[in-house]
Scaffold this active site. Sequence first.
Site, PDB file in Angstrom:
ATOM      1  CB  THR A 128      -0.922   0.223   1.009  1.00  0.00           C
ATOM      2  OG1 THR A 128      -1.873   0.931   1.008  1.00  0.00           O
ATOM      3  CG2 THR A 128      -0.227   0.254   2.490  1.00  0.00           C
ATOM      4  CB  ALA A 158      -2.681   5.066  -7.322  1.00  0.00           C
ATOM      5  CB  CYS A 190       2.765   1.919  -6.811  1.00  0.00           C
ATOM      6  SG  CYS A 190       3.033   0.464  -5.784  1.00  0.00           S
ATOM      7  CB  THR A 237      -0.718   2.260  -4.705  1.00  0.00           C
ATOM      8  OG1 THR A 237       0.565   2.054  -3.856  1.00  0.00           O
ATOM      9  CG2 THR A 237      -1.195   3.420  -3.985  1.00  0.00           C
TER      10      THR A 237
END
Length: 175
Positions: A2, A156, A159, A162
């Site tokens: 995360t 986000a 990655c 994420t």
Amino acid sequence: MTTIITVRKGGKVVMAGDGQVSLGQTVMKGNARKVRRIGKGEVIAGFAGATADAFTLLERLEKKLEQYPGQLMRAAVELAKDWRTDKYLRNLEAMMLVADKSITLAITGNGDVLEPEHGTTAIGSGGNFAFAAARALMDTDKSAEEIARRALEIAADICVYTNHNIVVESLDVEG
């Protein structure tokens, strides 16, 4: 994993995190809440890493905050000592960001308690992307929340661990 980020600017401290829970290469959940208030609502905490491990650490931190009310640094250092020396805790795989009205801290599994400079820090799989984005935005007229959200959106986009389901918590800071 995360991404969790914290930004301290303009009388606010903001923590934001995405909601993705992955198991290997599979997204198991997209709306997990990894940023929350603890310590009677006076502390914001966010975690990255193994979820069960992170909850164990959050519970331990809450107990330390009860033991040392209003002393986030002391509670974090005591947690880190336990984390480093306890045979069971030593194997937990998680990191945490915690913030109250006066201080932001990163707590690592190595027993490190770090106070970031530059008003921002980030952890997790997209942490470096979010951190770089936030650092670039700190000198703009954007608010702490706008910076945190935009930095997480950028992370986000880059990655795969994420997502764009962002949860934000904020506190007014001393000043």
